[in-house]
Write an enzyme that holds these catalytic residues in place. Sequence first.
Site, PDB file in Angstrom:
ATOM      1  N   CYS A 130      -3.838  -9.186  -2.262  1.00 38.70           N
ATOM      2  CA  CYS A 130      -3.059  -8.232  -1.461  1.00 38.70           C
ATOM      3  C   CYS A 130      -1.564  -8.317  -1.749  1.00 38.70           C
ATOM      4  CB  CYS A 130      -3.330  -8.436   0.027  1.00 38.70           C
ATOM      5  SG  CYS A 130      -3.278 -10.134   0.587  1.00 38.70           S
ATOM      6  N   HIS A 245       2.525  -8.757   4.878  1.00 40.56           N
ATOM      7  CA  HIS A 245       3.124  -9.645   3.880  1.00 40.56           C
ATOM      8  C   HIS A 245       4.494  -9.107   3.468  1.00 40.56           C
ATOM      9  CE1 HIS A 245      -0.483 -11.832   3.758  1.00 40.56           C
ATOM     10  NE2 HIS A 245      -0.947 -11.531   2.561  1.00 40.56           N
TER      11      HIS A 245
END
Length: 340
Positions: A130, A245
């Site tokens: 990811c 993130h």
Amino acid sequence: MVKKYNVCVLGATGMVGKEMMRVLEQRNFPVNKFLPLASERTAGSKVTFQGKEYTVELAEPKSFAGMEIGLFSAGAKPSAALAPEAAKHGCVVIDNTSHFRMDPNVPLIVPEVNGHALKGHKGIIANPNCSTAQMVLPLKPIYDAVGIERLVISTYQATSGWGKEAIAEMYEQTKLLLDNPNAKVPVKYLPKQIAFNVVPQIDSFTANGYTKEELKMVNETRKILEDETIRITATTVRVPVAIGHSESVNIQTKKKITAQEVRELIGQFPTVKVVDDPQNGGYPTPIDCVGQDETLVGRIREDISIPNGIEMWIVADNLRRGAALNAVLIAERMIKDGLL
């Protein structure tokens, strides 16, 4: 009439599996038959998809008979065992685990960046890490315009990247310390205490001192951009954030490019949004990206230490943009290109 496809989700009870189902619903993906699958641990539980309740079935080789698309997110070992079996049944697997990513016979895909590589698939397609997936999106237009010599990456990754147990541990530790700052904090799922802390370890360490997560970013970025000459170093850090993130990326380009030119290039690239007005608080944070399809990019500036350097800050929902949405976008691209 729009063709509909038989779709299964392996890992349907996990955070990414649930997000995959949500994305399929929200994008009105043409689903005919739907089959939720899981390991023995959660098989038999219930999930809801498109308003209908399903019992999650135990994943085994015969499960994939009649399935056309398999979205896998149940861990590397189940994928290693079951993806080849699914492919034998004619089910195209889009795998979210690390197992197949660096296999030279398996395309590693972010559709907006290298969707053309899907044409060579042999029944299994890998979804990137990811943190890699969100980063290569704004890198691609820069790479095409002026080339990239070197990347220096620092990530600040949410606890959801380690699963729902890690999020629960963060909340439990936080509550315990708010009630009693001197309390002894139990650590179970993460390497060290995550509440009120940052942990510079994601995955295990390798012989050269880098973690596996850091090497994933190095190797996957090169594979997706189809350029083994890019020099890349990374430090990946777990932070006390639930979802989203963040990354600080320093880009050394082959030719000079200005910060304004970068803003314009990135702003035109699909599924990337520039949020870059720092004087007025215009920069993205993890809270801003939750539930969003876009990768948010800000703090774009020229590196004052080298001639051809750009700094940027990249934020995305790791469960959605970095995992579930990317998998569904791969399936959509395959339909568009007549590969299913």
